[in-house]
Design an enzyme around this catalytic site. Structure first.
Site, PDB file in Angstrom:
ATOM      1  N   ARG A  20       1.054   5.869   9.201  1.00 11.90           N
ATOM      2  CA  ARG A  20      -0.377   5.977   8.865  1.00 11.90           C
ATOM      3  C   ARG A  20      -1.061   7.090   9.654  1.00 11.90           C
ATOM      4  O   ARG A  20      -1.834   7.865   9.088  1.00 11.90           O
ATOM      5  CB  ARG A  20      -1.098   4.648   9.115  1.00 11.90           C
ATOM      6  N   ASN A  38      -1.410  -0.240   5.799  1.00 12.00           N
ATOM      7  CA  ASN A  38      -0.200  -1.031   5.660  1.00 12.00           C
ATOM      8  C   ASN A  38      -0.446  -2.129   4.643  1.00 12.00           C
ATOM      9  O   ASN A  38      -1.550  -2.681   4.553  1.00 12.00           O
ATOM     10  CB  ASN A  38       0.188  -1.681   6.991  1.00 12.00           C
TER      11      ASN A  38
END
Length: 92
Positions: A20, A38
């Site tokens: 990320r 996520n």
């Protein structure tokens, strides 16, 4: 020029490997807006908004991702009605 938007689902070893954070850095460097997060399935979801060519660059980057990621699949869905985002960020 009209912005386009793509929702991307990335599978493989993509959680716990800074995927990320690296995606956020890449998207911001390209001037895109959207988010990355996520998923409970172990996948990562990203939404990229911007000029189509630039969004395609971000999608291409997703196939490799962060240095410790092992991407096995990248699914792309082009969205007809893009949402507006002020910047690109990580969602928790």
């Amino acid at each position: 020029m009209t912005d386009t938007q793509a929702k991307v689902i990335i599978s493989g070893v993509v959680q716990g490997v800074w995927y990320r954070a690296h995606t956020e850095k890449q998207a911001r460097s390209l001037g895109l807006t959207g988010y990355v997060k996520n998923l409970p399935t172990g996948q990562v979801e990203a939404v990229f908004t911007g000029p189509r060519e630039t969004v395609e660059q971000a999608i291409s980057w997703c196939h490799q991702g962060s240095p410790n990621a092992r991407v096995s699949k990248v699914e792309v869905k082009w969205l007809d009605k893009p949402e507006s985002y002020p910047d690109f960020g990580i969602r928790y």
